[in-house]
Design an enzyme around this catalytic site. Structure first.
Site, PDB file in Angstrom:
ATOM      1  N   ARG A 170      11.298  -6.579   5.477  1.00 55.67           N
ATOM      2  CA  ARG A 170      11.155  -5.176   5.868  1.00 55.67           C
ATOM      3  C   ARG A 170      11.657  -4.955   7.288  1.00 55.67           C
ATOM      4  O   ARG A 170      12.254  -3.925   7.587  1.00 55.67           O
ATOM      5  CB  ARG A 170       9.686  -4.747   5.759  1.00 55.67           C
ATOM      6  CG  ARG A 170       9.464  -3.279   6.094  1.00 55.67           C
ATOM      7  CD  ARG A 170       8.064  -2.822   5.761  1.00 55.67           C
ATOM      8  NE  ARG A 170       7.097  -3.220   6.766  1.00 55.67           N
ATOM      9  CZ  ARG A 170       5.789  -3.003   6.661  1.00 55.67           C
ATOM     10  NH1 ARG A 170       5.301  -2.437   5.587  1.00 55.67           N
ATOM     11  NH2 ARG A 170       4.966  -3.360   7.620  1.00 55.67           N
TER      12      ARG A 170
ATOM     13  N   ARG B 131     -10.000   0.636   8.346  1.00 57.26           N
ATOM     14  CA  ARG B 131      -9.644  -0.737   8.679  1.00 57.26           C
ATOM     15  C   ARG B 131     -10.792  -1.474   9.353  1.00 57.26           C
ATOM     16  O   ARG B 131     -10.647  -2.651   9.682  1.00 57.26           O
ATOM     17  CB  ARG B 131      -8.445  -0.735   9.626  1.00 57.26           C
ATOM     18  CG  ARG B 131      -7.095  -0.966   8.933  1.00 57.26           C
ATOM     19  CD  ARG B 131      -6.021  -0.910  10.008  1.00 57.26           C
ATOM     20  NE  ARG B 131      -4.817  -1.592   9.641  1.00 57.26           N
ATOM     21  CZ  ARG B 131      -3.760  -0.988   9.092  1.00 57.26           C
ATOM     22  NH1 ARG B 131      -3.786   0.288   8.785  1.00 57.26           N
ATOM     23  NH2 ARG B 131      -2.672  -1.675   8.828  1.00 57.26           N
TER      24      ARG B 131
ATOM     25  N   ARG C 220      -1.342  -8.985  13.547  1.00 55.47           N
ATOM     26  CA  ARG C 220      -1.804  -7.988  12.563  1.00 55.47           C
ATOM     27  C   ARG C 220      -2.537  -8.645  11.407  1.00 55.47           C
ATOM     28  O   ARG C 220      -3.551  -8.137  10.939  1.00 55.47           O
ATOM     29  CB  ARG C 220      -0.623  -7.162  12.052  1.00 55.47           C
ATOM     30  CG  ARG C 220      -0.214  -6.083  13.040  1.00 55.47           C
ATOM     31  CD  ARG C 220       1.181  -5.591  12.780  1.00 55.47           C
ATOM     32  NE  ARG C 220       1.313  -4.975  11.493  1.00 55.47           N
ATOM     33  CZ  ARG C 220       2.461  -4.925  10.803  1.00 55.47           C
ATOM     34  NH1 ARG C 220       3.549  -5.469  11.299  1.00 55.47           N
ATOM     35  NH2 ARG C 220       2.498  -4.333   9.639  1.00 55.47           N
TER      36      ARG C 220
ATOM     37  N   ARG D  43      10.784  -2.061  12.775  1.00 56.40           N
ATOM     38  CA  ARG D  43       9.482  -1.787  13.403  1.00 56.40           C
ATOM     39  C   ARG D  43       9.109  -2.927  14.349  1.00 56.40           C
ATOM     40  O   ARG D  43       9.082  -4.080  13.953  1.00 56.40           O
ATOM     41  CB  ARG D  43       8.413  -1.667  12.310  1.00 56.40           C
ATOM     42  CG  ARG D  43       8.112  -0.243  11.925  1.00 56.40           C
ATOM     43  CD  ARG D  43       7.191  -0.185  10.737  1.00 56.40           C
ATOM     44  NE  ARG D  43       5.885  -0.807  10.980  1.00 56.40           N
ATOM     45  CZ  ARG D  43       4.880  -0.738  10.118  1.00 56.40           C
ATOM     46  NH1 ARG D  43       5.017  -0.103   8.982  1.00 56.40           N
ATOM     47  NH2 ARG D  43       3.734  -1.312  10.400  1.00 56.40           N
TER      48      ARG D  43
ATOM     49  N   LYS E 174       0.834  -1.209   0.000  1.00 60.24           N
ATOM     50  CA  LYS E 174       0.000   0.000   0.000  1.00 60.24           C
ATOM     51  C   LYS E 174       0.865   1.253   0.000  1.00 60.24           C
ATOM     52  O   LYS E 174       0.620   2.197  -0.750  1.00 60.24           O
ATOM     53  CB  LYS E 174      -0.925   0.034   1.228  1.00 60.24           C
ATOM     54  CG  LYS E 174      -1.876  -1.141   1.311  1.00 60.24           C
ATOM     55  CD  LYS E 174      -2.862  -0.996   2.466  1.00 60.24           C
ATOM     56  CE  LYS E 174      -2.242  -1.039   3.853  1.00 60.24           C
ATOM     57  NZ  LYS E 174      -1.793  -2.377   4.270  1.00 60.24           N
TER      58      LYS E 174
HETATM   59  P1  ADP Z   1       0.744  -2.053   7.686  1.00 54.72           P
HETATM   60  O1  ADP Z   1       2.184  -2.142   7.371  1.00 54.72           O
HETATM   61  O2  ADP Z   1       0.229  -3.228   8.407  1.00 54.72           O
HETATM   62  O3  ADP Z   1      -0.096  -1.643   6.549  1.00 54.72           O
HETATM   63  P2  ADP Z   1       0.321   0.485   9.023  1.00 54.72           P
HETATM   64  O4  ADP Z   1       1.607   1.192   8.969  1.00 54.72           O
HETATM   65  O5  ADP Z   1      -0.768   0.926   8.120  1.00 54.72           O
HETATM   66  O6  ADP Z   1       0.621  -1.054   8.865  1.00 54.72           O
HETATM   67  O7  ADP Z   1      -0.250   0.502  10.526  1.00 54.72           O
HETATM   68  C1  ADP Z   1       0.521   0.055  11.611  1.00 54.72           C
HETATM   69  C2  ADP Z   1      -0.362  -0.107  12.845  1.00 54.72           C
HETATM   70  O8  ADP Z   1      -1.000   1.141  13.172  1.00 54.72           O
HETATM   71  C3  ADP Z   1      -1.510  -1.105  12.721  1.00 54.72           C
HETATM   72  O9  ADP Z   1      -1.113  -2.434  12.947  1.00 54.72           O
HETATM   73  C4  ADP Z   1      -2.459  -0.572  13.808  1.00 54.72           C
HETATM   74  O10 ADP Z   1      -2.013  -0.916  15.096  1.00 54.72           O
HETATM   75  C5  ADP Z   1      -2.320   0.935  13.676  1.00 54.72           C
HETATM   76  N1  ADP Z   1      -3.302   1.482  12.717  1.00 54.72           N
HETATM   77  C6  ADP Z   1      -3.025   2.069  11.529  1.00 54.72           C
HETATM   78  N2  ADP Z   1      -4.148   2.434  10.888  1.00 54.72           N
HETATM   79  C7  ADP Z   1      -5.184   2.064  11.694  1.00 54.72           C
HETATM   80  C8  ADP Z   1      -6.602   2.145  11.599  1.00 54.72           C
HETATM   81  N3  ADP Z   1      -7.192   2.670  10.511  1.00 54.72           N
HETATM   82  N4  ADP Z   1      -7.340   1.660  12.631  1.00 54.72           N
HETATM   83  C9  ADP Z   1      -6.766   1.128  13.695  1.00 54.72           C
HETATM   84  N5  ADP Z   1      -5.443   1.004  13.859  1.00 54.72           N
HETATM   85  C10 ADP Z   1      -4.646   1.461  12.874  1.00 54.72           C
END
Ligand code: ADP
Length: 189
Positions: free
Chosen positions: A128, A89, A145, A134, A14
């Protein structure tokens, strides 16, 4: 306004595709994950509130996430459009986003879901983690996740499908090829 949602499980690509879309369409990137990480790094009150939740691989509660998202959109009144990455989400977040955009005379244009199988996601995130470090990319947190994705987030797909806004794209393959698929969908809108 061109408002895109880029959707998919952790590690689907994404962020990578969002970056390319922003350059091409001059959209404002709203990545809730990035915004949360910035708050954590700057040790804001919000950052302190969410840091453990995120490190554990859980979703941040809807009320907190929605308020933060709306604030971010309001900061950019001149935007030609937005790309929402990592939001919504949950179905509650999708409903809140629709309501909020209606309030500013706008709406979601297109939702693109990147399709990547679980084995490939795990391989990508393991790689990653070596670079990003991270905490939530660690194998045990990643399982959480991916589980959050398949139990809560996946229900957002039928929500947008019912609105006729959803396009699915194979997220495995050459980055530029996938980008080509995305732009074809957007240009067709
Ligand atoms: P990914 O690499 O999984 O796409 P993101 O960087 O988008 O991860 O998000 C990392 C973390 O931030 C998620 O695992 C969650 O804990 C939190 N988070 C991000 N966006 C949301 C959301 N829309 N609702 C709830 N938690 C979120």
């Amino acid at each position: 306004m061109l408002n895109l949602v880029i959707f998919g499980p952790p590690g689907a690509g994404k962020g990578t595709q969002s970056q390319k879309l922003i350059d091409k369409y001059q959209l404002v990137h709203v990545s809730t994950g990035d915004i949360f990480r910035a708050h954590i790094q700057n040790q804001t009150a919000l950052g302190k509130q969410v840091s453990q939740i995120i490190a554990d691989g859980n979703l941040v509660p809807d009320s907190i996430t929605i308020a933060m998202l709306e604030e971010e959109v309001k900061k950019n009144p001149e935007a030609k459009g937005f790309i929402f990455d990592g939001f919504p989400r949950t179905v509650a977040q999708a409903e809140a986003l629709d309501e909020f955009l209606t309030g500013i005379n706008s709406s979601i244009s297109v939702v693109i879901a990147l399709d990547v199988n679980e084995d490939e996601l795990k391989t990508r995130i393991a790689k990653r983690q070596e670079i990003s470090g991270r905490a939530d990319d660690a194998a045990d947190k990643l399982v959480k996740r991916i589980d959050e994705y398949f139990t809560k987030t996946i229900h957002v797909l039928p929500y947008y499908e019912a609105q006729g806004k959803l396009s699915k794209v194979n997220g495995i393959g050459d980055i530029d090829f996938i980008f080509g698929e995305l732009t074809a969908i957007i240009d067709n809108y």
